[in-house]
Structures are given as C-alpha cells and as structure tokens.
Design a protein around this motif. Structure first.
Motif, PDB file in Angstrom:
ATOM      1  N   UNK A  56     -49.057 -35.914 -18.309  1.00  0.00           N
ATOM      2  CA  UNK A  56     -49.152 -36.728 -17.093  1.00  0.00           C
ATOM      3  C   UNK A  56     -48.151 -36.175 -16.083  1.00  0.00           C
ATOM      4  N   UNK A  57     -48.238 -36.654 -14.849  1.00  0.00           N
ATOM      5  CA  UNK A  57     -47.255 -36.273 -13.831  1.00  0.00           C
ATOM      6  C   UNK A  57     -45.971 -37.056 -14.086  1.00  0.00           C
ATOM      7  N   UNK A  58     -44.997 -36.394 -14.670  1.00  0.00           N
ATOM      8  CA  UNK A  58     -43.753 -37.049 -15.059  1.00  0.00           C
ATOM      9  C   UNK A  58     -42.756 -37.165 -13.907  1.00  0.00           C
ATOM     10  N   UNK A  59     -43.093 -36.581 -12.752  1.00  0.00           N
ATOM     11  CA  UNK A  59     -42.167 -36.587 -11.635  1.00  0.00           C
ATOM     12  C   UNK A  59     -41.290 -35.352 -11.633  1.00  0.00           C
ATOM     13  N   UNK A  60     -40.764 -35.018 -10.474  1.00  0.00           N
ATOM     14  CA  UNK A  60     -39.951 -33.819 -10.342  1.00  0.00           C
ATOM     15  C   UNK A  60     -38.662 -33.912 -11.150  1.00  0.00           C
ATOM     16  N   UNK A 150     -22.265 -30.920   2.422  1.00  0.00           N
ATOM     17  CA  UNK A 150     -22.364 -32.214   1.755  1.00  0.00           C
ATOM     18  C   UNK A 150     -23.419 -32.183   0.663  1.00  0.00           C
ATOM     19  N   UNK A 151     -24.573 -31.569   0.980  1.00  0.00           N
ATOM     20  CA  UNK A 151     -25.611 -31.394  -0.033  1.00  0.00           C
ATOM     21  C   UNK A 151     -26.587 -30.330   0.447  1.00  0.00           C
ATOM     22  N   UNK A 152     -27.457 -29.912  -0.435  1.00  0.00           N
ATOM     23  CA  UNK A 152     -28.444 -28.892  -0.099  1.00  0.00           C
ATOM     24  C   UNK A 152     -29.762 -29.251  -0.787  1.00  0.00           C
ATOM     25  N   UNK A 153     -30.840 -28.631  -0.349  1.00  0.00           N
ATOM     26  CA  UNK A 153     -32.108 -28.860  -1.044  1.00  0.00           C
ATOM     27  C   UNK A 153     -32.030 -28.191  -2.408  1.00  0.00           C
ATOM     28  N   UNK A 154     -32.814 -28.685  -3.347  1.00  0.00           N
ATOM     29  CA  UNK A 154     -32.707 -28.210  -4.729  1.00  0.00           C
ATOM     30  C   UNK A 154     -33.196 -26.777  -4.904  1.00  0.00           C
ATOM     31  N   UNK A 155     -34.258 -26.391  -4.205  1.00  0.00           N
ATOM     32  CA  UNK A 155     -34.843 -25.079  -4.430  1.00  0.00           C
ATOM     33  C   UNK A 155     -33.853 -23.975  -4.089  1.00  0.00           C
ATOM     34  N   UNK A 167     -21.442 -33.982 -14.774  1.00  0.00           N
ATOM     35  CA  UNK A 167     -22.200 -34.699 -13.736  1.00  0.00           C
ATOM     36  C   UNK A 167     -23.438 -35.375 -14.302  1.00  0.00           C
ATOM     37  N   UNK A 168     -24.054 -34.750 -15.301  1.00  0.00           N
ATOM     38  CA  UNK A 168     -25.311 -35.260 -15.830  1.00  0.00           C
ATOM     39  C   UNK A 168     -26.497 -34.527 -15.231  1.00  0.00           C
ATOM     40  N   UNK A 169     -27.683 -34.865 -15.712  1.00  0.00           N
ATOM     41  CA  UNK A 169     -28.915 -34.228 -15.249  1.00  0.00           C
ATOM     42  C   UNK A 169     -29.453 -34.944 -14.010  1.00  0.00           C
ATOM     43  N   UNK A 170     -30.659 -34.606 -13.617  1.00  0.00           N
ATOM     44  CA  UNK A 170     -31.285 -35.223 -12.453  1.00  0.00           C
ATOM     45  C   UNK A 170     -31.659 -36.679 -12.751  1.00  0.00           C
ATOM     46  N   UNK A 171     -31.678 -37.488 -11.724  1.00  0.00           N
ATOM     47  CA  UNK A 171     -32.003 -38.899 -11.875  1.00  0.00           C
ATOM     48  C   UNK A 171     -33.527 -39.063 -11.944  1.00  0.00           C
ATOM     49  N   UNK A 179     -33.754 -36.674  -4.763  1.00  0.00           N
ATOM     50  CA  UNK A 179     -33.197 -36.205  -6.027  1.00  0.00           C
ATOM     51  C   UNK A 179     -32.011 -35.280  -5.798  1.00  0.00           C
ATOM     52  N   UNK A 180     -32.188 -34.304  -4.898  1.00  0.00           N
ATOM     53  CA  UNK A 180     -31.134 -33.328  -4.661  1.00  0.00           C
ATOM     54  C   UNK A 180     -29.924 -33.972  -4.001  1.00  0.00           C
ATOM     55  N   UNK A 181     -30.162 -34.856  -3.030  1.00  0.00           N
ATOM     56  CA  UNK A 181     -29.050 -35.534  -2.366  1.00  0.00           C
ATOM     57  C   UNK A 181     -28.248 -36.367  -3.356  1.00  0.00           C
ATOM     58  N   UNK A 182     -28.943 -37.159  -4.177  1.00  0.00           N
ATOM     59  CA  UNK A 182     -28.247 -38.028  -5.129  1.00  0.00           C
ATOM     60  C   UNK A 182     -27.419 -37.214  -6.113  1.00  0.00           C
ATOM     61  N   UNK A 183     -27.983 -36.105  -6.626  1.00  0.00           N
ATOM     62  CA  UNK A 183     -27.242 -35.299  -7.597  1.00  0.00           C
ATOM     63  C   UNK A 183     -26.017 -34.656  -6.958  1.00  0.00           C
ATOM     64  N   UNK A 184     -26.188 -34.115  -5.754  1.00  0.00           N
ATOM     65  CA  UNK A 184     -25.050 -33.496  -5.064  1.00  0.00           C
ATOM     66  C   UNK A 184     -23.942 -34.511  -4.787  1.00  0.00           C
ATOM     67  N   UNK A 185     -24.308 -35.717  -4.364  1.00  0.00           N
ATOM     68  CA  UNK A 185     -23.304 -36.743  -4.092  1.00  0.00           C
ATOM     69  C   UNK A 185     -22.600 -37.178  -5.382  1.00  0.00           C
ATOM     70  N   UNK A 186     -23.356 -37.221  -6.465  1.00  0.00           N
ATOM     71  CA  UNK A 186     -22.763 -37.569  -7.759  1.00  0.00           C
ATOM     72  C   UNK A 186     -21.786 -36.475  -8.202  1.00  0.00           C
TER      73      UNK A 186
END
Length: 282
Positions: A56-60, A150-155, A167-171, A179-186
């Motif tokens: 199934x589409x599990x999300x990015x 402050x943050x960057x796009x994931x690609x 830090x942990x994995x992606x949310x 996704x990328x913003x939240x991870x960078x801020x974390x």
C-alpha cells in the motif's frame, strides 16, 4: 565511507528515474528503492541495487524510514535522501562529503548537508536552503563557503548514521508534507546544524512536475498541508515565528480555495484542520 541512496517512488516517470539512476550509480555505494505501491513500476536494477515493494502507499516518511533502516543494516555510514525525479550533478556526492568533512573539522555538529538546488525547468540559481527570521521565511543561495540554514528540502541531503541515533528517523505520522522541516527542526533542537554545500548541485523538479504550475498538488496533499501545518504548532522545537506564520497561512489557504471555487480542496483543508485539532497525536 559507505553511502547509500534512498529513493522513494510512487508512479514515477521511468525515463526520469532511469536518468537519475545513471547520474547516481557511480557516486554511491548502493541504491535502495522503496516503492509505495505504484500502479505500474519498472525500477532500475543493477549491482548493489535493492528494492522494497510496499503493498500500500505507506507515505513518504515511513518509506524513507524503511530505506534508512535497510541502508544501516547494510553497513551504510551515510544515507542520501532523494526524490524520484531529482538528478545528481557529476561530483555532487564528493562535494557533499567535502562539505561535511570541512564542517566537522571546524568542530561543527553536522545534522545534514544539502546541495544547492538547480530548478530543472528554468535552470535557475541554486537555492532552497531556508532561513527563518521570526515570521518571515526566505530561500537563500549558497556561494563560496558552507552556509548554515534553518532547514532544507529532503532531496539531496546527506546524513551520517550517528545523527539518527540521537535525532531519530522521519516522522511517519506526517506522511508527506513538512517531513523535512520537522526533522531539521528536531535535529537543531538537539544541537545539530544544517548546512548547504557551496559546490554540490542537484537538478530538481519542484511541485508535481508542472512547469506552468510549480505548486500544483492533489486535493489529498491539501489535507496534509493543512493538517501537518497545524500539527507543527504542537511541537515545542518549532520556532514561535514559524508557528504564527502557519496560523496565518492556513486560514488563507482555506479562504482561497473557497473563493476560487475549489470546493474539493476546501473540504480537504477543513478536514485537515479538524483532524489536527481533535485527533490524538503522539
């Protein structure tokens, strides 16, 4: 240094996917494709190429995590996150490594290193590192030295394996947007810094691949943009100025959808807001 590229696919353009493969295969130790249940998929194959096929589409977010875990199991020192339609410039990986080592040698705690983005549609100047300044957000162009953002796009981002331990994995709950913003801020909340490389370059297609409508997206994306934008308000490591920005922009999105007659988008946006407010989030 063992570097594994992680590419999440969902109904990709095979020609672009093949071009990406040709641009990356000589620069990394391995490639992991995670497919989110495409209707018709033909993934590149080759030495040190691995496939994870979801039913199934599990999300990015979840798909990226599947790829990260696989890469670490295979002995990766670094992972490189890539969108399915991004293409690497010939020396991008080496340039990212050089930037990483340069920053580390200066005592910096590096969370991720990102390339300058070259817009595939008009070949515009490298940018898409983002700086937050209170309520304002602006993209920046890197020049002669690594630039903290402050943050960057994931690609295109290169991340050392040790960062994930802290830090942990992606949310995965975010599914796709922010996704990328939240991870960078974390990561920044734990003392890490995000840098743009002055020399690494990535050819990238913004939005949904439409030259005339860079920010075009599906109604379902509108749901996640509104829902996740509000979920950011619940996270203590998101700057106050950015939270205020979301509080202004989300209602404007909803109003714009209504005023322009995009009723499906309006309904999805409202659903996203109500889910963010009333559903439990852990």
């Amino acid at each position: 240094m063992f570097i594994f590229a992680i590419i999440v696919t969902y109904n990709p353009d095979y020609i672009l996917l093949r071009r990406q493969y040709e641009s990356i295969r000589g620069q990394v130790s391995g490639i992991i494709y995670v497919d989110n249940h495409s209707t018709c998929i033909e993934l590149p194959e080759g030495d040190r190429v691995y496939h994870i096929l979801n039913d199934t589409n599990e999300g990015l977010g979840k798909a990226q995590n599947q790829g990260i875990k696989k890469a670490l199991d295979l002995g990766a020192d670094f992972v490189l996150l890539l969108d399915q339609d991004s293409e690497l410039f010939p020396s991008m990986i080496q340039d990212l490594k050089d930037t990483y080592l340069s920053c580390v040698s200066k005592g910096e705690k590096v969370g991720a290193v990102a390339p300058g983005i070259v817009n595939a549609f008009d070949k515009s100047s490298p940018a898409l590192g983002i700086l937050m300044d209170g309520f304002c957000v602006r993209t920046v162009t890197v020049k002669d030295a690594p630039l903290e953002v402050s943050y960057c796009i994931a690609s295109g981002t290169l991340i050392h394996k040790s960062v994930f331990k802290c830090v942990g994995l992606m949310n995965e709950y975010f599914f796709i947007d922010f996704l990328d913003l939240e991870w960078c801020m974390r990561a920044k909340s734990k003392g890490y810094k995000i840098f743009l490389s002055p020399s690494a370059r990535l050819l990238h297609r913004l939005g949904n691949g439409r030259k005339d409508r860079v920010l075009s997206h599906s109604p379902m994306r509108e749901y996640y943009i509104c829902r996740n934008g509000l979920l950011l308000l619940k996270l203590k490591y998101i700057p106050l100025g950015y939270k205020l920005r979301r509080c202004v922009l989300i209602p404007l999105r909803i109003l714009s959808s209504l005023m322009t007659g995009k009723i499906v988008y309006f309904k999805k946006g409202i659903r996203g807001i109500t889910d963010a407010i009333f559903k439990d989030y852990n």
